[in-house]
Design a protein around this motif. Structure first.
Motif, PDB file in Angstrom:
ATOM      1  N   ALA A 122       0.820  -1.212   0.000  1.00 11.31           N
ATOM      2  CA  ALA A 122       0.000   0.000   0.000  1.00 11.31           C
ATOM      3  C   ALA A 122       0.854   1.263   0.000  1.00 11.31           C
ATOM      4  CB  ALA A 122      -0.949  -0.006   1.201  1.00 11.31           C
ATOM      5  N   VAL A 123       1.876   1.279  -0.846  1.00 13.83           N
ATOM      6  CA  VAL A 123       2.784   2.417  -0.940  1.00 13.83           C
ATOM      7  C   VAL A 123       2.424   3.232  -2.179  1.00 13.83           C
ATOM      8  CG1 VAL A 123       5.189   3.090  -1.330  1.00 13.83           C
ATOM      9  CG2 VAL A 123       4.641   1.283   0.287  1.00 13.83           C
ATOM     10  N   ASP A 124       2.497   4.564  -2.059  1.00 14.02           N
ATOM     11  CA  ASP A 124       2.140   5.433  -3.174  1.00 14.02           C
ATOM     12  C   ASP A 124       3.207   5.383  -4.267  1.00 14.02           C
ATOM     13  OD1 ASP A 124      -0.228   6.321  -2.056  1.00 14.02           O
ATOM     14  OD2 ASP A 124       0.782   7.885  -0.903  1.00 14.02           O
ATOM     15  N   TYR A 125       2.763   5.303  -5.515  1.00 16.63           N
ATOM     16  CA  TYR A 125       3.695   5.263  -6.637  1.00 16.63           C
ATOM     17  C   TYR A 125       3.009   5.800  -7.884  1.00 16.63           C
ATOM     18  CZ  TYR A 125       1.105   1.220  -8.367  1.00 16.63           C
ATOM     19  OH  TYR A 125       0.110   0.397  -8.836  1.00 16.63           O
ATOM     20  N   LEU A 126       3.821   6.193  -8.849  1.00 15.26           N
ATOM     21  CA  LEU A 126       3.351   6.606 -10.167  1.00 15.26           C
ATOM     22  C   LEU A 126       4.113   5.826 -11.217  1.00 15.26           C
ATOM     23  CD1 LEU A 126       3.210  10.498  -9.835  1.00 15.26           C
ATOM     24  CD2 LEU A 126       1.247   8.992 -10.214  1.00 15.26           C
ATOM     25  N   VAL A 127       3.404   5.332 -12.221  1.00 10.98           N
ATOM     26  CA  VAL A 127       4.043   4.658 -13.346  1.00 10.98           C
ATOM     27  C   VAL A 127       4.028   5.619 -14.528  1.00 10.98           C
ATOM     28  CG1 VAL A 127       3.955   2.726 -14.953  1.00 10.98           C
ATOM     29  CG2 VAL A 127       3.382   2.369 -12.549  1.00 10.98           C
ATOM     30  N   LYS A 128       5.199   5.908 -15.065  1.00  8.72           N
ATOM     31  CA  LYS A 128       5.301   6.811 -16.229  1.00  8.72           C
ATOM     32  C   LYS A 128       4.973   6.053 -17.518  1.00  8.72           C
ATOM     33  CE  LYS A 128       9.566   7.835 -15.035  1.00  8.72           C
ATOM     34  NZ  LYS A 128      10.925   8.453 -14.988  1.00  8.72           N
ATOM     35  N   PRO A 129       4.196   6.672 -18.418  1.00  9.00           N
ATOM     36  CA  PRO A 129       3.506   7.959 -18.268  1.00  9.00           C
ATOM     37  C   PRO A 129       2.227   7.794 -17.447  1.00  9.00           C
ATOM     38  CG  PRO A 129       3.034   7.028 -20.410  1.00  9.00           C
ATOM     39  CD  PRO A 129       4.012   6.082 -19.762  1.00  9.00           C
ATOM     40  N   PHE A 130       1.828   8.814 -16.735  1.00 10.72           N
ATOM     41  CA  PHE A 130       0.654   8.745 -15.874  1.00 10.72           C
ATOM     42  C   PHE A 130      -0.374   9.791 -16.304  1.00 10.72           C
ATOM     43  CE2 PHE A 130       4.134  11.110 -13.959  1.00 10.72           C
ATOM     44  CZ  PHE A 130       3.594  12.383 -13.869  1.00 10.72           C
ATOM     45  N   SER A 131      -1.617   9.527 -15.982  1.00 11.33           N
ATOM     46  CA  SER A 131      -2.701  10.438 -16.337  1.00 11.33           C
ATOM     47  C   SER A 131      -2.870  11.497 -15.247  1.00 11.33           C
ATOM     48  CB  SER A 131      -4.011   9.671 -16.504  1.00 11.33           C
ATOM     49  OG  SER A 131      -4.412   9.123 -15.246  1.00 11.33           O
ATOM     50  N   ARG A 132      -3.599  12.552 -15.584  1.00 10.58           N
ATOM     51  CA  ARG A 132      -3.901  13.593 -14.604  1.00 10.58           C
ATOM     52  C   ARG A 132      -4.727  13.018 -13.446  1.00 10.58           C
ATOM     53  NH1 ARG A 132      -4.296  19.236 -14.798  1.00 10.58           N
ATOM     54  NH2 ARG A 132      -3.588  19.173 -16.960  1.00 10.58           N
ATOM     55  N   GLU A 133      -5.622  12.107 -13.781  1.00 17.06           N
ATOM     56  CA  GLU A 133      -6.468  11.509 -12.742  1.00 17.06           C
ATOM     57  C   GLU A 133      -5.642  10.652 -11.781  1.00 17.06           C
ATOM     58  OE1 GLU A 133      -7.062  11.488 -15.969  1.00 17.06           O
ATOM     59  OE2 GLU A 133      -8.752  12.897 -16.022  1.00 17.06           O
ATOM     60  N   ARG A 134      -4.727   9.879 -12.341  1.00 13.35           N
ATOM     61  CA  ARG A 134      -3.865   9.037 -11.502  1.00 13.35           C
ATOM     62  C   ARG A 134      -2.982   9.905 -10.605  1.00 13.35           C
ATOM     63  NH1 ARG A 134      -2.671   4.898  -8.257  1.00 13.35           N
ATOM     64  NH2 ARG A 134      -0.413   4.585  -8.184  1.00 13.35           N
ATOM     65  N   PHE A 135      -2.467  10.990 -11.158  1.00  8.88           N
ATOM     66  CA  PHE A 135      -1.621  11.884 -10.359  1.00  8.88           C
ATOM     67  C   PHE A 135      -2.427  12.500  -9.220  1.00  8.88           C
ATOM     68  CE2 PHE A 135       0.278  15.943  -9.289  1.00  8.88           C
ATOM     69  CZ  PHE A 135       1.624  15.614  -9.172  1.00  8.88           C
ATOM     70  N   ALA A 136      -3.648  12.945  -9.526  1.00 10.18           N
ATOM     71  CA  ALA A 136      -4.484  13.561  -8.494  1.00 10.18           C
ATOM     72  C   ALA A 136      -4.794  12.588  -7.365  1.00 10.18           C
ATOM     73  CB  ALA A 136      -5.783  14.072  -9.129  1.00 10.18           C
ATOM     74  N   ALA A 137      -5.058  11.329  -7.722  1.00 13.99           N
ATOM     75  CA  ALA A 137      -5.354  10.327  -6.698  1.00 13.99           C
ATOM     76  C   ALA A 137      -4.128  10.066  -5.821  1.00 13.99           C
ATOM     77  CB  ALA A 137      -5.825   9.035  -7.361  1.00 13.99           C
ATOM     78  N   THR A 138      -2.961  10.022  -6.445  1.00 13.20           N
ATOM     79  CA  THR A 138      -1.727   9.795  -5.697  1.00 13.20           C
ATOM     80  C   THR A 138      -1.448  10.954  -4.747  1.00 13.20           C
ATOM     81  OG1 THR A 138      -0.791   8.476  -7.485  1.00 13.20           O
ATOM     82  CG2 THR A 138       0.754   9.405  -5.894  1.00 13.20           C
ATOM     83  N   VAL A 139      -1.627  12.179  -5.235  1.00 10.32           N
ATOM     84  CA  VAL A 139      -1.406  13.354  -4.392  1.00 10.32           C
ATOM     85  C   VAL A 139      -2.372  13.371  -3.217  1.00 10.32           C
ATOM     86  CG1 VAL A 139      -1.589  15.871  -4.329  1.00 10.32           C
ATOM     87  CG2 VAL A 139      -0.367  14.756  -6.197  1.00 10.32           C
ATOM     88  N   GLN A 140      -3.614  12.996  -3.453  1.00 10.07           N
ATOM     89  CA  GLN A 140      -4.592  12.977  -2.367  1.00 10.07           C
ATOM     90  C   GLN A 140      -4.193  11.996  -1.277  1.00 10.07           C
ATOM     91  OE1 GLN A 140      -7.058  15.028  -1.841  1.00 10.07           O
ATOM     92  NE2 GLN A 140      -7.592  13.979   0.083  1.00 10.07           N
ATOM     93  N   ARG A 141      -3.707  10.814  -1.666  1.00 10.83           N
ATOM     94  CA  ARG A 141      -3.254   9.843  -0.672  1.00 10.83           C
ATOM     95  C   ARG A 141      -2.027  10.368   0.068  1.00 10.83           C
ATOM     96  NH1 ARG A 141      -4.637   6.092  -4.703  1.00 10.83           N
ATOM     97  NH2 ARG A 141      -2.482   6.009  -5.428  1.00 10.83           N
ATOM     98  N   ALA A 142      -1.158  11.040  -0.661  1.00 14.97           N
ATOM     99  CA  ALA A 142       0.032  11.604  -0.021  1.00 14.97           C
ATOM    100  C   ALA A 142      -0.348  12.651   1.012  1.00 14.97           C
ATOM    101  CB  ALA A 142       0.954  12.206  -1.083  1.00 14.97           C
ATOM    102  N   LYS A 143      -1.338  13.464   0.711  1.00 13.59           N
ATOM    103  CA  LYS A 143      -1.796  14.474   1.668  1.00 13.59           C
ATOM    104  C   LYS A 143      -2.336  13.822   2.941  1.00 13.59           C
ATOM    105  CE  LYS A 143      -3.079  17.986  -1.744  1.00 13.59           C
ATOM    106  NZ  LYS A 143      -4.216  18.721  -2.379  1.00 13.59           N
TER     107      LYS A 143
END
Length: 255
Positions: free
Chosen positions: A96-117
């Motif tokens: 359950a660790v936050d990650y991004l796979v390149k290339p990523f969508s705006r929606e995926r980035f927003a979800a990741t940032v929300q979890r990080a917050k």
């Protein structure tokens, strides 16, 4: 004050994409961006970000090397960025660790940032889940070829073949290489697990030696031996390290 964010990625386009999306979020402050691991280590120490977007695959110094140089206990909350390593994704998902796979969508980035917050609100940095994911990644990586260590404001990469011996010092280790002593914030056991066992052997609970740098092994008393390294350092070998002794003797006999 809103959380400060540092972006670390050696690919300019990927770094730019993350920076642009971060600037659209008024709840986050962009502190800076780095294109390599060494500058990332310096920036983390100087800027003290609350959150780091950290690329795993970087030349010379990987994301895992950055964490080793900073120290897991001092590492801010982290979102790992990866391009293609499926085993990395599996390790992150399993823990359950936050990650991004390149290339990523705006929606995926927003979800990741929300979890990080949410993690930041809970004051969660490199917690046990992230450490477990890192352990899984390290098990997949080849043995260390170079070790990043701090040298003042710089990060020095020590080639493992240049290491003569390593001494434990509580929760740090002292690496003897090239006539100098470098300190690394890692336990001896953790570092030993990342070194090639064909090249390094534990001769005492507080010492590891490079078997290729052993000059001689001499019997002592009560079953102990003294190992002399090629830099003149003499180390007592524990009588319980018989396997290490036999392997050292075999390696020397084959040379």
């Amino acid at each position: 004050m809103s959380p400060g964010v540092l972006v670390v990625d050696d690919e300019p386009l990927a770094r730019l994409a993350i920076v642009r999306l971060l600037r659209e979020d008024p709840q986050l402050r962009l502190l800076g961006e780095c294109g390599d691991g060494a500058s990332a280590v310096r920036a983390i120490a100087q800027l003290r970000p609350d959150l780091v977007f950290l690329d795993i695959q970087m030349p010379a110094m990987t994301g895992l090397d950055v964490i080793a140089a900073v120290g897991e206990a001092r590492m801010p909350a982290t979102v790992f960025v990866t391009a293609y390593e499926q085993y990395a994704v599996r390790a992150f998902e399993a823990n359950a660790v936050d990650y991004l796979v390149k290339p990523f969508s705006r929606e995926r980035f927003a979800a990741t940032v929300q979890r990080a917050k949410l993690r930041l609100a809970a004051q969660a940095g490199l917690g046990s889940q992230i450490l477990q994911a890192l352990d899984a990644l390290r098990q997949k990586h080849d043995h260390l070829q170079r070790i990043p260590v701090r040298d003042g404001e710089e990060v020095v990469l020590i080639a493992v073949e240049d290491i003569v011996w390593i001494k434990a010092n509580r929760n740090t280790v002292q690496i003897h290489a090239g006539g100098r002593v470098h300190e690394l914030r890692e336990t001896l056991s953790a570092l030993a697990a990342r070194l090639d066992p064909r090249d390094f052997a534990r001769v005492h609970r507080s010492a590891i030696v490079n078997v290729r740098r052993v000059r001689s092994i001499q019997p002592w008393f009560n079953g102990y031996h003294v190992v002399t390294m090629d830099d003149g350092q003499r180390l007592r070998m524990s009588r319980y390290q018989h396997e290490s002794f036999l392997r050292l003797a075999t390696v020397r006999g084959d040379e």
